[in-house]
Design a protein around this motif. Sequence first.
Motif, PDB file in Angstrom:
ATOM      1  N   ASN A   1       0.834  -1.216   0.000  1.00  0.00           N
ATOM      2  CA  ASN A   1       0.000   0.000   0.000  1.00  0.00           C
ATOM      3  C   ASN A   1       0.862   1.257   0.000  1.00  0.00           C
ATOM      4  N   HIS A   2       1.999   1.215   0.654  1.00  0.00           N
ATOM      5  CA  HIS A   2       2.866   2.385   0.808  1.00  0.00           C
ATOM      6  C   HIS A   2       3.461   2.806  -0.529  1.00  0.00           C
ATOM      7  N   VAL A   3       3.929   1.851  -1.318  1.00  0.00           N
ATOM      8  CA  VAL A   3       4.611   2.195  -2.570  1.00  0.00           C
ATOM      9  C   VAL A   3       3.622   2.556  -3.675  1.00  0.00           C
ATOM     10  N   LYS A   4       2.323   2.246  -3.488  1.00  0.00           N
ATOM     11  CA  LYS A   4       1.327   2.581  -4.496  1.00  0.00           C
ATOM     12  C   LYS A   4       0.537   3.835  -4.151  1.00  0.00           C
ATOM     13  N   ASP A   5       0.627   4.275  -2.910  1.00  0.00           N
ATOM     14  CA  ASP A   5      -0.043   5.505  -2.501  1.00  0.00           C
ATOM     15  C   ASP A   5       0.679   6.700  -3.128  1.00  0.00           C
ATOM     16  N   LEU A   6      -0.054   7.574  -3.826  1.00  0.00           N
ATOM     17  CA  LEU A   6       0.579   8.709  -4.492  1.00  0.00           C
ATOM     18  C   LEU A   6       1.252   9.659  -3.510  1.00  0.00           C
ATOM     19  N   GLN A   7       0.845   9.624  -2.260  1.00  0.00           N
ATOM     20  CA  GLN A   7       1.483  10.489  -1.270  1.00  0.00           C
ATOM     21  C   GLN A   7       2.878   9.988  -0.905  1.00  0.00           C
ATOM     22  N   THR A   8       3.098   8.692  -1.046  1.00  0.00           N
ATOM     23  CA  THR A   8       4.392   8.107  -0.678  1.00  0.00           C
ATOM     24  C   THR A   8       5.002   7.315  -1.833  1.00  0.00           C
ATOM     25  N   ILE A   9       4.573   7.607  -3.049  1.00  0.00           N
ATOM     26  CA  ILE A   9       4.984   6.816  -4.206  1.00  0.00           C
ATOM     27  C   ILE A   9       6.485   6.917  -4.476  1.00  0.00           C
ATOM     28  N   ASP A  10       7.101   8.044  -4.095  1.00  0.00           N
ATOM     29  CA  ASP A  10       8.529   8.228  -4.363  1.00  0.00           C
ATOM     30  C   ASP A  10       9.396   7.931  -3.156  1.00  0.00           C
ATOM     31  N   HIS A  11       8.841   7.301  -2.124  1.00  0.00           N
ATOM     32  CA  HIS A  11       9.632   6.981  -0.938  1.00  0.00           C
ATOM     33  C   HIS A  11      10.591   5.825  -1.219  1.00  0.00           C
ATOM     34  N   ASP A  12      11.679   5.820  -0.501  1.00  0.00           N
ATOM     35  CA  ASP A  12      12.705   4.792  -0.652  1.00  0.00           C
ATOM     36  C   ASP A  12      12.407   3.659   0.322  1.00  0.00           C
ATOM     37  N   VAL A  13      11.816   2.575  -0.198  1.00  0.00           N
ATOM     38  CA  VAL A  13      11.450   1.426   0.625  1.00  0.00           C
ATOM     39  C   VAL A  13      12.425   0.294   0.335  1.00  0.00           C
ATOM     40  N   VAL A  14      13.063  -0.229   1.386  1.00  0.00           N
ATOM     41  CA  VAL A  14      14.052  -1.293   1.243  1.00  0.00           C
ATOM     42  C   VAL A  14      13.661  -2.446   2.142  1.00  0.00           C
ATOM     43  N   SER A  15      14.289  -3.584   1.913  1.00  0.00           N
ATOM     44  CA  SER A  15      14.067  -4.718   2.811  1.00  0.00           C
ATOM     45  C   SER A  15      14.687  -4.409   4.163  1.00  0.00           C
ATOM     46  N   HIS A  16      14.208  -5.082   5.164  1.00  0.00           N
ATOM     47  CA  HIS A  16      14.720  -4.815   6.508  1.00  0.00           C
ATOM     48  C   HIS A  16      16.190  -5.187   6.618  1.00  0.00           C
ATOM     49  N   GLY A  17      16.634  -6.134   5.793  1.00  0.00           N
ATOM     50  CA  GLY A  17      18.051  -6.485   5.784  1.00  0.00           C
ATOM     51  C   GLY A  17      18.904  -5.339   5.303  1.00  0.00           C
ATOM     52  N   ASP A  18      18.415  -4.598   4.284  1.00  0.00           N
ATOM     53  CA  ASP A  18      19.172  -3.445   3.785  1.00  0.00           C
ATOM     54  C   ASP A  18      19.234  -2.334   4.818  1.00  0.00           C
ATOM     55  N   LYS A  19      18.196  -2.239   5.662  1.00  0.00           N
ATOM     56  CA  LYS A  19      18.193  -1.204   6.706  1.00  0.00           C
ATOM     57  C   LYS A  19      19.384  -1.371   7.648  1.00  0.00           C
ATOM     58  N   ILE A  20      19.718  -2.613   7.964  1.00  0.00           N
ATOM     59  CA  ILE A  20      20.834  -2.870   8.887  1.00  0.00           C
ATOM     60  C   ILE A  20      22.109  -3.177   8.118  1.00  0.00           C
TER      61      ILE A  20
END
Length: 579
Positions: free
Chosen positions: A45-64
């Motif tokens: 839902n986050h990556v398809k919402d136009l309000q957050t469409i350009d956000h950088d979403v990564v896997s939790h492994g990439d976060k650490i």
Amino acid sequence: MTQSPHIMDTASSRYRVHLCSKCPGDTAYYCVSCPCDLCPQCKENHVKDLQTIDHDVVSHGDKINYIPTQEICVRHPSHVYTKYCEPCQVPACNNCQTHRKHTQIDVTTAYKTKRQQHRGTIHTIRSEALFYRPVLLTGIKADVNTCHTEFSPLQSEMLTKAQNLKDLIDYVVYDLLNNVLCYFDFKHRCKKQKIEMIRHIVRLRRYEHRYVQPAFTFSALQFLSFTKTALPQIHLTLHTSQLSMTESLNKEDVMESLSAIQITERGNRRVGNQCLLKLTSGAELHQSLTVPGVDRCRHISCVTSDWVWVSDYEYNLILTDTTGVPLHRVEDSCRGLFRGLHTVNSESELIYIDRNSNINKLSKDMKTTTTFIETTDSTWEPRCVYWSPSTGDLLVVMCNYDTETGKVTRYNQSGQLTQTIQNHNTGRGLYRYPSYITENNNGDVVVSDCGTYESDAVVVTERGGRHRFSYTGPPSGSRLLPLGICTDALSHILVCDGITKTVQMINKDGRFLSHLLTESQEMDRPWSLRYDVNTHRLWVGSWDNKVCVYRYITRQDALTDEHRPRPDEDLMSSSTPAV
């Protein structure tokens, strides 16, 4: 707000489970832009919402800063992969002799580089393809359900035509066997004609022979008697009929029976934006920024969702990000109060009008500037440019200040002039001082013509140049001073009005719909516009050096649970390529 990790006791160890920031689900992804933890469904839902469409979403492994597990080399089991051969595009260990002379980089660096290279593709898949493909699937399923109803009458008609064709063939076969083409009858008739012709030739030769006989063997009286009795029976010509095969089957009937029913391809299946997008109840401010080094925001061109070119009345043309940090400056751009003097093509190259009225192209890396179109006629001066995403053409608005007339010229990707739009259907000029230009989804060329009281209007022509309409203001009767202009994904035309200090929205046929924006606390008088087709956000440049970004379009709730893609799977195993 991110929830606290949940700690679970077991007999042998303690597990730390991170929960999603938006629901009780387990965390699998992390949004760097928010920041927040996301479960697979909330990530979708986050990556398809136009309000957050350009956000950088990564896997939790990439976060650490997750580093892939070291893998054993298939050729040298006592070693692990530590390098990546760039020419061969395969991993290698320290003992792999084949790749020692090739360019190698650290395998971890290669992993991060490849992920970064594919980030744009993954973003498109997440935010666009996975959204509208299920809508296409809905249309396909509807076609499956209705195809029987639609094809039943066609099948009946095809059977009728097949029977008609069979009847025609049966008639031809009967005619062949019984009338025209019977072999024995045909042969007998030919032999009869042959015998008659031989006899006829014999009679002619006998007559000719008697004629040349000498008088001592064939007396004159005998000749006279012969001519009296035999000559009347001699016919100089013998009429024989020429036998041939004729077709009794009508070609048109056969062709009509064979080709009247056809199944043809109608092009790729597409989903219209009207099925995917809709207007919100009103424009919502998404963010704002101040552009240092720019006096007034006279024109805007989007490069990405967070990079834009901004120009003013003076010679300032600056690339900035969404924080207002200047990234690049063009030194030879022209100046102009009412001018859309730059645009960006699909290769992220800047196309702009320079101080010599030439049209230049700045490369994506901003290191190379080339002259794309050289102005050779000084009586016509370019005022604004627009790159067409649908055709790849460059639309250039020209103005002749001596005659107070304008025109739109179209150039192909090689810089060759292919079209000129200048006159109304009645022969009079369409433009006087055209200043901004854009193109609608249906190919209409939309021009903001301002500078004199009489000619102030939004002038719209078809792609071929035929005048469609001119918009001069809302039904309230207030005059229009058209400035910056753009179109959106729903084919609306948006125009800044210098008199009412508003952004007016009209439909593709010129009917006034609403005042989308008015002068507000966060924005001075709106002057320039640019619509970002990737994020569906509207960039508005104001009278001062402030740029505001608005959202007024959102997505239709088109996906049902039946069509919604499955959440991302957990870690999947993959084979390592052999070296």
